[in-house]
Design an enzyme around this catalytic site. Structure first.
Site, short mmCIF file in Angstrom:
data_model
loop_
_atom_site.label_atom_id
_atom_site.label_comp_id
_atom_site.label_asym_id
_atom_site.label_seq_id
_atom_site.Cartn_x
_atom_site.Cartn_y
_atom_site.Cartn_z
N LYS A 189 45.62 -21.79 55.13
CA LYS A 189 46.44 -20.55 55.14
C LYS A 189 47.87 -20.91 55.48
CE LYS A 189 47.70 -17.34 57.95
NZ LYS A 189 49.03 -17.11 57.32
N GLU A 264 48.54 -28.15 67.25
CA GLU A 264 49.89 -28.76 67.28
C GLU A 264 50.85 -27.62 67.54
OE1 GLU A 264 50.72 -31.90 66.97
OE2 GLU A 264 48.74 -32.68 66.46
N CYS A 298 59.61 -28.53 65.54
CA CYS A 298 58.86 -28.45 66.82
C CYS A 298 59.38 -29.45 67.83
CB CYS A 298 57.38 -28.65 66.55
SG CYS A 298 57.04 -30.14 65.62
N GLU A 396 61.21 -22.01 74.01
CA GLU A 396 61.52 -22.57 72.69
C GLU A 396 62.30 -21.54 71.88
OE1 GLU A 396 58.23 -23.04 69.92
OE2 GLU A 396 59.04 -24.98 69.31
P1 NAD Z 1 53.14 -18.86 64.44
O1 NAD Z 1 52.23 -19.34 65.52
O2 NAD Z 1 53.68 -17.50 64.52
O3 NAD Z 1 52.41 -18.96 63.02
C1 NAD Z 1 51.84 -20.17 62.56
C2 NAD Z 1 50.70 -19.83 61.60
O4 NAD Z 1 49.70 -19.15 62.32
C3 NAD Z 1 51.11 -18.92 60.44
O5 NAD Z 1 50.38 -19.30 59.30
C4 NAD Z 1 50.62 -17.55 60.91
O6 NAD Z 1 50.32 -16.67 59.86
C5 NAD Z 1 49.36 -17.93 61.68
N1 NAD Z 1 48.95 -16.97 62.70
C6 NAD Z 1 49.72 -16.11 63.40
N2 NAD Z 1 48.94 -15.38 64.24
C7 NAD Z 1 47.67 -15.80 64.06
C8 NAD Z 1 46.42 -15.44 64.63
N3 NAD Z 1 46.31 -14.48 65.56
N4 NAD Z 1 45.31 -16.07 64.23
C9 NAD Z 1 45.37 -17.06 63.29
N5 NAD Z 1 46.53 -17.43 62.70
C10 NAD Z 1 47.66 -16.81 63.08
O7 NAD Z 1 54.28 -19.97 64.34
P2 NAD Z 1 55.53 -19.99 63.35
O8 NAD Z 1 56.53 -19.03 63.84
O9 NAD Z 1 55.08 -19.90 61.93
O10 NAD Z 1 56.03 -21.50 63.55
C11 NAD Z 1 56.83 -21.88 64.59
C12 NAD Z 1 56.04 -22.55 65.69
O11 NAD Z 1 55.29 -23.66 65.18
C13 NAD Z 1 56.95 -23.13 66.76
O12 NAD Z 1 56.44 -22.84 68.02
C14 NAD Z 1 56.88 -24.64 66.49
O13 NAD Z 1 57.18 -25.44 67.60
C15 NAD Z 1 55.47 -24.80 66.03
N6 NAD Z 1 55.30 -26.03 65.27
C16 NAD Z 1 54.61 -27.07 65.85
C17 NAD Z 1 54.47 -28.28 65.18
C18 NAD Z 1 53.71 -29.43 65.79
O14 NAD Z 1 53.36 -30.34 65.05
N7 NAD Z 1 53.46 -29.43 67.08
C19 NAD Z 1 55.03 -28.43 63.91
C20 NAD Z 1 55.73 -27.36 63.35
C21 NAD Z 1 55.86 -26.17 64.04
#
Ligand code: NAD
Length: 492
Positions: A189, A264, A298, A396
């Site tokens: 997804k 992650e 991230c 963050e």
């Molecule tokens: P997010 O957590 O809002 O969303 C990430 C994904 O999760 C999206 O596909 C979203 O649709 C899905 N999602 C949201 N709510 C959900 C739920 N209740 N159940 C299942 N899936 C759900 O994050 P974002 O805003 O898309 O991305 C930014 C974040 O990602 C930042 O915190 C960043 O640090 C982190 N990130 C971490 C890494 C790593 O490798 N550690 C890499 C890239 C980004």
């Protein structure tokens, strides 16, 4: 300026069981070009029935002999073929990414697409190198019986892979390449903001010859489609990259269901500049650590600690870099920083900068707000000379916002660097080997870089300490992540 891809050329369906589908209910949501705020397409909003269909398809594909029992060298070959196809479609995939995510076209080409090709080729190699052990057992009965025991790694089953919007194609490949190499099947997804390259990747996998149902893509919102996918009883493992907030929810759900999960999550990575560092090198390094990909990384180096003797020079230098950066669409070759991914995210970044000011931070760079269409924010440097407990130091931002603080000795800066709920990345800038090693040893982070930042490689494990996650991606450890150990014990 390079030509953006035409909306009529976009592939905007889900991909389940080797076929495009609009979903059972035909519901959609819009996606945007963040550089212009224009709507570019409507994407299926997956319902519970769609998620169930995708997971059942992945389960059926997992249980069929055509995938799980396929010779590992054939799986390797398929992944290599997919790598070739991704490489062949570099221009198209890079244009899709820049259109939908906003990043510079050169970065879409070099990082998203070339990085994906590199990861696919590296992970393809693991398919033929998954191995177990043979064991000498000490079981003493029945008398006269001997035992031959061995372990083998078997695929974990159906994997639910959920990825964020900051590197849409690369994050998708970081998930699907090892999952497929290990013989699992996957329902991916992508983030609701940026689904286009994941859809295209699934089509290319189909063209490469992956059996139907092995690699499925569902599009939809996190709290509905994502949550339904995580909870589905036929999913054996969830691999998630995204925010710590959502990661905690997913972790709780998986604990209840006793599902395997790797997470992650977010970061607040410190950049530590020692007093021997050439200020010009520190300025360039620290600016790159925070402003790369518009700060939507991230491991972005968002907390800067500079030795007091060079603090003013370094911090003023980074503010000058920020003020000189040309903002614009990623398709324009003169652009140095593109937009935030969405208006919602742009508003959050601007709000956090305002809060930092309110709490006593001194903004050294130009006003962050940008008039006009597109979700732009100017790169921002906040000096926190008196080291007040600013929220932008703790939380963050996930945007081009740097908070800078002076320090006086190594123990003090180490304690401050570790005074964070996160532990994803960090960098140390010095030529003093003993101090670099002391800091690398003491910093609580999954990756510590020295004289560089944000560098990743498929051979180098990546992941977080503390609230930055659970588990490691890449390298040899990835095989354990998508396989289970099975012991076989034979009496003779
Ligand atoms: P997010 O957590 O809002 O969303 C990430 C994904 O999760 C999206 O596909 C979203 O649709 C899905 N999602 C949201 N709510 C959900 C739920 N209740 N159940 C299942 N899936 C759900 O994050 P974002 O805003 O898309 O991305 C930014 C974040 O990602 C930042 O915190 C960043 O640090 C982190 N990130 C971490 C890494 C790593 O490798 N550690 C890499 C890239 C980004």
């Amino acid at each position: 300026m390079n030509d953006p891809i035409k909306p009529s050329a976009l592939h905007t369906h889900m991909f389940i069981d080797g076929e495009p589908t609009s979903g059972a209910a035909g519901k959609t949501f819009p996606i945007f070009n963040p550089a212009t705020a224009e709507e570019i397409a409507h994407i299926p909003d997956a319902t519970e029935a769609d998620i169930d269909h995708a997971v059942r398809t992945a389960k059926r594909a997992f249980e069929s002999d055509t995938w799980r029992r396929m010779p590992p060298s054939t799986r390797e070959h398929l992944l290599l073929k997919l790598a070739d196809l991704v490489e062949k479609h570099t221009e198209e995939l890079a244009a899709l990414e820049t259109l939908n995510q906003g990043k510079l076209l050169a970065f879409s080409q070099m990082l998203e697409v070339s990085g994906s090709v590199q990861w696919l080729r590296y992970m393809a190699g693991w398919a033929t190198k998954i191995e177990g052990t043979t064991l000498d057992l000490s079981i003493a009965f029945p008398p006269g019986t001997r035992y031959n025991a061995s372990t083998r790694r078997v695929p974990a089953g159906v994997v639910a892979a959920i990825v964020p919007w900051n590197f849409p194609l690369l994050m998708a490949v970081w998930k699907i390449a090892p999952v497929l190499a290990c013989g699992c099947t996957v329902v991916l997804k992508p983030a609701e903001e940026t689904p286009l390259t994941a859809i295209r990747l699934a089509e290319l996998a189909h063209e490469a010859g992956f059996p139907p149902g092995v690699f499925n893509v569902v599009t939809g919102r996190g709290e509905t489609a994502g949550a339904t996918l995580v909870k589905h009883r036929l999913v054996n493992k969830v691999t998630f990259t995204g925010s710590t907030e959502v990661g905690r929810m997913i972790g709780r759900q998986c604990a209840d269901d006793l599902k395997r999960a790797s997470l992650e999550l977010g970061g607040k990575s410190p950049v530590i500049v020692l007093d021997d560092c050439d200020p010009r090198k520190a300025i360039e390094g620290a600016a790159g650590a925070i402003f790369f990909n518009h700060g939507q990384v991230c491991t972005a180096g968002s907390r800067l600690y500079v030795a007091r003797s060079i603090y003013d020079e370094v911090v003023q230098g980074i503010a000058a870099v920020a003020d000189g950066m040309a903002l614009g669409p990623g398709f324009d070759a003169t652009t140095q920083m593109g937009p935030m991914v969405s208006s919602r995210h742009r508003d959050k970044v601007v709000r956090m900068i305002a809060q930092g000011k309110l709490e006593g931070g001194e903004v050294l760079s130009r006003d962050a707000a940008v008039d006009g269409a597109g979700f732009f924010v100017r790169p921002t440097v906040i000096a926190n000379g008196l080291r007040k407990p600013l929220s932008v130091v703790k939380e963050e931002v996930f945007g081009p916002v740097l908070v800078a603080m002076p320090y006086d000795d190594l123990d003090e800066v180490l304690a401050e660097a570790n005074d964070s709920e996160y532990g994803l990345g960090a960098s140390v800038w010095t030529n003093q080997l003993d101090k670099a090693l002391r800091l690398a040893d003491g910093i609580e982070a999954g990756t510590v870089w020295v004289n560089t930042h944000n560098m990743v490689d498929p051979a180098m494990p990546f992941g977080g300490f503390k609230a930055s996650g659970i588990g490691r991606e890449h390298g040899k450890a990835i095989v354990d992540s998508y396989t289970e150990s099975k012991s076989v014990c034979i009496a003779y």
